[in-house]
Design a protein around this motif. Structure first.
Motif, PDB file in Angstrom:
ATOM      1  N   ALA A 160      27.057  21.262  43.891  1.00 22.53           N
ATOM      2  CA  ALA A 160      26.353  22.548  43.943  1.00 22.53           C
ATOM      3  C   ALA A 160      25.440  22.666  42.730  1.00 22.53           C
ATOM      4  N   VAL A 161      24.289  22.015  42.821  1.00 23.04           N
ATOM      5  CA  VAL A 161      23.296  22.036  41.738  1.00 23.04           C
ATOM      6  C   VAL A 161      22.025  22.666  42.284  1.00 23.04           C
ATOM      7  N   GLU A 162      21.481  23.644  41.582  1.00 28.69           N
ATOM      8  CA  GLU A 162      20.282  24.348  42.047  1.00 28.69           C
ATOM      9  C   GLU A 162      19.049  23.479  41.898  1.00 28.69           C
ATOM     10  N   ALA A 163      18.203  23.471  42.928  1.00 28.28           N
ATOM     11  CA  ALA A 163      16.990  22.653  42.927  1.00 28.28           C
ATOM     12  C   ALA A 163      15.851  23.398  42.233  1.00 28.28           C
ATOM     13  N   GLY A 164      15.981  23.540  40.920  1.00 21.31           N
ATOM     14  CA  GLY A 164      14.905  24.164  40.155  1.00 21.31           C
ATOM     15  C   GLY A 164      14.779  25.659  40.353  1.00 21.31           C
ATOM     16  N   GLU A 165      15.777  26.282  41.032  1.00 15.42           N
ATOM     17  CA  GLU A 165      15.712  27.724  41.266  1.00 15.42           C
ATOM     18  C   GLU A 165      16.995  28.368  40.763  1.00 15.42           C
ATOM     19  N   LYS A 166      16.899  29.600  40.330  1.00 15.40           N
ATOM     20  CA  LYS A 166      18.086  30.350  39.938  1.00 15.40           C
ATOM     21  C   LYS A 166      18.429  31.316  41.064  1.00 15.40           C
ATOM     22  N   ASN A 232      22.625  14.231  42.026  1.00 12.56           N
ATOM     23  CA  ASN A 232      22.971  15.402  41.203  1.00 12.56           C
ATOM     24  C   ASN A 232      24.430  15.414  40.759  1.00 12.56           C
ATOM     25  N   THR A 233      25.094  14.266  40.852  1.00  9.68           N
ATOM     26  CA  THR A 233      26.437  14.144  40.270  1.00  9.68           C
ATOM     27  C   THR A 233      26.313  13.583  38.860  1.00  9.68           C
ATOM     28  N   ILE A 260      16.179  14.357  40.942  1.00  8.22           N
ATOM     29  CA  ILE A 260      17.367  14.770  40.184  1.00  8.22           C
ATOM     30  C   ILE A 260      17.161  16.186  39.633  1.00  8.22           C
ATOM     31  N   ASP A 261      18.114  17.076  39.937  1.00 11.46           N
ATOM     32  CA  ASP A 261      18.025  18.479  39.512  1.00 11.46           C
ATOM     33  C   ASP A 261      19.006  18.812  38.390  1.00 11.46           C
ATOM     34  N   LEU A 262      19.571  17.781  37.766  1.00  5.20           N
ATOM     35  CA  LEU A 262      20.532  18.002  36.682  1.00  5.20           C
ATOM     36  C   LEU A 262      19.808  18.512  35.429  1.00  5.20           C
ATOM     37  N   GLY A 267      22.844  12.504  32.448  1.00  5.55           N
ATOM     38  CA  GLY A 267      22.686  11.281  33.236  1.00  5.55           C
ATOM     39  C   GLY A 267      23.148  11.478  34.668  1.00  5.55           C
ATOM     40  N   SER A 268      22.534  10.730  35.595  1.00  5.06           N
ATOM     41  CA  SER A 268      22.901  10.811  37.015  1.00  5.06           C
ATOM     42  C   SER A 268      23.951   9.757  37.351  1.00  5.06           C
ATOM     43  N   GLY A 269      25.011  10.207  38.021  1.00  7.11           N
ATOM     44  CA  GLY A 269      26.063   9.280  38.444  1.00  7.11           C
ATOM     45  C   GLY A 269      25.568   8.258  39.441  1.00  7.11           C
ATOM     46  N   LEU A 270      24.544   8.623  40.225  1.00  5.42           N
ATOM     47  CA  LEU A 270      24.030   7.699  41.244  1.00  5.42           C
ATOM     48  C   LEU A 270      23.268   6.548  40.605  1.00  5.42           C
ATOM     49  N   ILE A 271      22.565   6.819  39.508  1.00  4.19           N
ATOM     50  CA  ILE A 271      21.845   5.748  38.811  1.00  4.19           C
ATOM     51  C   ILE A 271      22.839   4.808  38.134  1.00  4.19           C
ATOM     52  N   GLU A 272      23.845   5.380  37.497  1.00  2.00           N
ATOM     53  CA  GLU A 272      24.820   4.567  36.758  1.00  2.00           C
ATOM     54  C   GLU A 272      25.677   3.712  37.688  1.00  2.00           C
ATOM     55  N   VAL A 273      26.062   4.285  38.837  1.00  2.00           N
ATOM     56  CA  VAL A 273      27.003   3.586  39.722  1.00  2.00           C
ATOM     57  C   VAL A 273      26.411   2.295  40.285  1.00  2.00           C
TER      58      VAL A 273
END
Length: 324
Positions: A160-166, A232-233, A260-262, A267-273
């Motif tokens: 549950a990460v917001e895509a650049g919006e509050k 976004n993990t 990536i909306d983090l 860091g992104s878990g998808l890039i690292e994995v």
């Protein structure tokens, strides 16, 4: 060089369809003159381009005669198949799920590889831009696995990460608050199942749609689990999620590392994995490109335009930093 071939009425009708713009796409992609008058298709241009165009047209003719509908996206699929010496019919004939006369299956060579990877691996990562069918195909395979009792339940999850919006304060309980994040998954499920059947499945717990935070502390046996928007993990969340895997389960992780909306610096878990699990047996990584976008052809062009813009920006930043 010029080549002229006579095509059947069915093929001429598919090629000439104004709405789909197949002929226009042929001209754009193959960079030669393609004209259709009645049943006569004429290809004009450089020798090498005409030879390639003829090979593509022959494949399109074969697909139409085999009962396939073709569109602008089919041209990229055919060109990709020819470049990799693969049989496009094998990809397009693969039916993953049928619902109310609609057939869901791979439409590009990469999508076919992805579907095959999911079938043959315990954990599959589908990584690429929006519109490449990563989540949709995974969910269709999950619904099929549940229908054929290969698994006991489906679990669909996203961070549950917001895509650049509050979004601000949202009323209701925790599920109501995260519902906007999960809505795209519900939308896809409604494409694949009748509403009453989906409701029954969800009431019985056979289909669960939940935020990633709900996965902590659980062991998920006999399940088909799809993690969407995995870019976004955090690395810790990705590790937590992958270690939930139980016996008789299958996991598909999808994401787009360009979206990536983090928070900045996270860091992104998808890039690292990808670096950590690249060589682990039973785990497959499938990469999609802009040519695999199967939404409206304008989406493909938007995705490609942004990709070029990002590359130029990075190149300019590197140049600036190098002279700083």
């Amino acid at each position: 060089m010029q080549q002229v071939l006579t095509v059947s009425n069915d093929v001429a009708a598919e090629l000439a369809g104004v709405v789909d713009g197949v002929l226009n796409e042929l001209r754009d992609r193959l960079r030669c003159t393609v004209s259709l008058r009645g049943n006569r298709l004429t290809i004009d241009g450089d020798d090498a381009k005409v030879v390639k165009a003829r090979a593509v047209v022959d494949e399109l003719v074969s697909l139409v005669e085999g009962g396939h509908e073709i569109g602008p996206g089919t041209i990229d699929a055919v060109m990709g198949a020819l470049d990799s010496s693969e049989d496009i019919r094998q990809a397009l004939d693969d039916v993953v799920w049928k619902h109310r006369g609609t057939t869901i299956g791979p439409k590009t060579v990469a999508q076919k590889r992805y579907v095959d990877a999911i079938r043959s691996n315990t954990v599959t990562f589908g990584i690429g831009p929006a519109g490449t069918g990563k989540t949709y195909l995974a969910m269709a395979l999950a619904v099929r696995a549940l229908a054929e009792r290969e698994v006991g339940r489906i679990i669909l999850t996203r961070p549950a990460v917001e895509a650049g919006e509050k979004l601000g304060f949202l009323p209701g309980d925790m599920l109501a608050k995260v519902d906007p994040y999960l809505r795209p998954l519900y939308d896809a499920l409604f494409d694949m199942l009748d509403a009453d059947k989906l409701t029954a499945y969800m009431e019985k717990g056979l289909i669960e749609v939940a935020p990633l935070a709900y996965m902590r502390g659980r062991t998920l046996n006999d399940s088909f689990i799809v993690l969407d928007e995995a870019q976004n993990t955090s690395p810790e969340q990705m590790q937590m999620f992958l270690t939930r895997l139980g016996f008789g389960s299958k996991v598909v992780v999808t994401g787009d590392v360009t979206q990536i909306d983090l928070p900045r610096g996270q860091g992104s878990g998808l890039i690292e994995v990808q670096k950590i699990l690249d060589d682990v047996e039973g785990i497959s990584f499938v990469q999609f490109g802009h040519q695999d976008v199967v939404r409206h052809k304008l989406v493909m062009r938007i995705v490609e335009a942004y990709r070029i813009h990002t590359e130029l920006k990075h190149a300019q930043n590197g140049h600036t930093n190098g002279h700083g």
